[in-house]
Design an enzyme around this catalytic site. Structure first.
Site, PDB file in Angstrom:
ATOM      1  CG  HIS A  63      42.602  33.440  33.777  1.00 23.93           C
ATOM      2  ND1 HIS A  63      42.550  32.110  34.121  1.00 23.93           N
ATOM      3  CD2 HIS A  63      42.742  34.124  34.937  1.00 23.93           C
ATOM      4  CE1 HIS A  63      42.658  31.995  35.433  1.00 23.93           C
ATOM      5  NE2 HIS A  63      42.767  33.206  35.953  1.00 23.93           N
ATOM      6  CG  HIS A  84      39.053  36.140  37.033  1.00 24.31           C
ATOM      7  ND1 HIS A  84      39.988  37.035  36.575  1.00 24.31           N
ATOM      8  CD2 HIS A  84      39.691  35.331  37.915  1.00 24.31           C
ATOM      9  CE1 HIS A  84      41.158  36.776  37.152  1.00 24.31           C
ATOM     10  NE2 HIS A  84      40.995  35.753  37.977  1.00 24.31           N
ATOM     11  NE  ARG A 136      25.288  57.197  40.306  1.00 18.47           N
ATOM     12  CZ  ARG A 136      26.150  58.202  40.472  1.00 18.47           C
ATOM     13  NH1 ARG A 136      26.099  58.931  41.583  1.00 18.47           N
ATOM     14  NH2 ARG A 136      27.055  58.479  39.557  1.00 18.47           N
ATOM     15  CG  ASP A 196      46.259  34.527  42.585  1.00 15.73           C
ATOM     16  OD1 ASP A 196      46.212  33.436  41.983  1.00 15.73           O
ATOM     17  OD2 ASP A 196      45.978  35.613  42.033  1.00 15.73           O
ATOM     18  CG  LEU A 198      48.748  43.155  39.739  1.00 14.05           C
ATOM     19  CD1 LEU A 198      47.928  43.432  40.993  1.00 14.05           C
ATOM     20  CD2 LEU A 198      50.225  43.075  40.086  1.00 14.05           C
ATOM     21  CB  ALA A 199      50.339  37.566  35.886  1.00 22.50           C
ATOM     22  N   GLY A 200      48.896  36.920  39.242  1.00 21.03           N
ATOM     23  CA  GLY A 200      49.191  36.163  40.448  1.00 21.03           C
ATOM     24  C   GLY A 200      50.164  36.928  41.322  1.00 21.03           C
TER      25      GLY A 200
END
Length: 385
Positions: A143, A197, A229, A276, A310-312
């Site tokens: 994005h 996101h 943690r 996606d 990664l883009a979809g």
């Protein structure tokens, strides 16, 4: 790709039918006038039959997170291009889907939503999912960070008003200013509030769940990693019984062990497989535009040009189903629940689709013994190229 010849009257026989009660080894499904009228085992009722040859009969897939396919994206204002994208996935068994939009400036996004609303009303897609712009710049993925903005009241109301009730889910990073208030506002408008996101800590995630967030947008991806943690969003979302988790089961976004661990912990009642997918799904390698960013697809894997993120995906739901069973160790029944039953429930469509049961729409996928689609029925009509 489209439905062909209108609704048919047929009984599918000779295969393994996956029902909510279990697998019928010698099952049959009777379809009349676009509906499933009966499901049984043994001798089928009188009438025309189609022998599926020892394959599997499962409900049509329901994808709640998909950006496009067949060379087209849901961001297009051209209804025929949107129809082409939906049809590309229908041939792979997705009979119900949300059209997902990526981050754009609010006025532009509102125009995209308004155009898609007409196609929701026409039944091409089941609703709209906004994956942005209410996202964290630290975990923005594919994005454009320059477009991201906090979910203030005016912005949220603008996109919801443009959708005329067709916006079904919105992804929010709850640590943003107005984040938790936006989640309450979405829930009050019968919109699924999803968390994704996000760079939030576990302490920042908990109030968002209390405010009504019930979906984790592609768990693990686009969020602060799990740490022993500081469990962050992954620990909080996976551990809360009120949250359903999306998993991109392309074996690229997630290792099979990660899919298996998440699905086993969440259980069938909280696990949903999503694609996606971008426009490249069903097309192949090349250069594509995703939300104004250049994306290169190489060997089926989309990444930002020059960035590596990664883009979809180029995933289709039949592949997600197959991967879940053959590579990740899910049972066929659990894969059906994750690709059809649970997402239909999330969308409030459990009385219409997502199961093989009398009275529901004849949304059906016939898979061969290797879980590859042979035939697809959408609302009782054969889907053909």
């Amino acid at each position: 790709m489209s439905t062909w010849g209108g609704p048919v009257d047929v009984t599918l026989t000779g295969g393994r039918v996956v029902t909510p009660e279990g697998v019928l080894a010698r099952g049959w499904v009777a379809v009349r006038d676009g509906l499933i009228v009966a499901v049984g085992e043994g001798t089928p009722p009188d009438g025309p039959t189609t022998d599926i040859g020892n394959g599997w009969v499962v409900p049509g897939f329901v994808d709640i997170h998909c950006h496009g396919g067949g060379g087209e994206a849901f961001t297009s204002a051209d209804p025929e291009r949107v129809r082409k994208a939906a049809s590309a996935h229908r041939r792979h068994g997705t009979t119900t889907m949300l059209a997902s939009l990526v981050s754009r400036p609010i006025p532009e996004l509102a125009n995209q939503v308004s155009a898609l609303a007409e196609l929701v009303e026409d039944g091409v897609v089941a609703g709209i999912h906004l994956e942005g712009p209410f996202l964290s710049a630290a975990r923005c993925g594919a994005h454009d960070p320059a477009i991201l903005c906090p979910p203030d009241k005016a912005s949220v109301e603008t996109v919801l008003t443009a959708g005329r009730g067709t916006v079904r889910m919105v992804t929010v990073a709850p640590e943003l200013e107005h984040g938790v208030e936006a989640i309450r506002r979405l829930v009050d408008n019968d919109v699924l509030a999803a968390i994704g996101h996000t760079d939030a800590t576990e302490a920042q995630i908990r109030p968002a769940i209390e405010a009504g967030a019930t979906v984790a947008t592609h768990l693990f991806n686009g969020m602060r990693p799990l740490h022993h943690r500081e469990p962050g969003p992954i620990g909080a979302l996976l551990d809360d019984e009120r949250v359903t988790v999306e998993l991109i089961c392309d074996l690229v976004h997630l290792h099979p062990t990660a899919v298996r661990l998440a699905a086993r912990h969440a259980g069938s009642g909280r696990t949903v497989l999503v694609t996606d997918a971008i426009a490249a799904a069903g097309v192949g390698d090349g250069v594509y535009d995703v939300g104004g960013l250049e994306v290169r697809v190489v060997d089926g894997v989309p990444t930002l040009a020059g960035g590596g993120s990664l883009a979809g995906s180029t995933l289709t739901m039949d592949s997600a189903f197959r991967n879940a069973v053959t590579s990740c160790g899910l049972s066929v029944e659990d894969a059906v629940h994750a690709t059809a039953t649970r997402p239909a429930e999330l969308l409030g469509l459990a009385d219409a689709t997502g199961r093989l049961a009398a009275g529901l729409a004849a949304d059906i996928v016939v898979l061969d013994e290797e879980f590859r689609p042979r035939e697809v029925l959408s609302r009782g009509a054969w889907v053909k190229d």
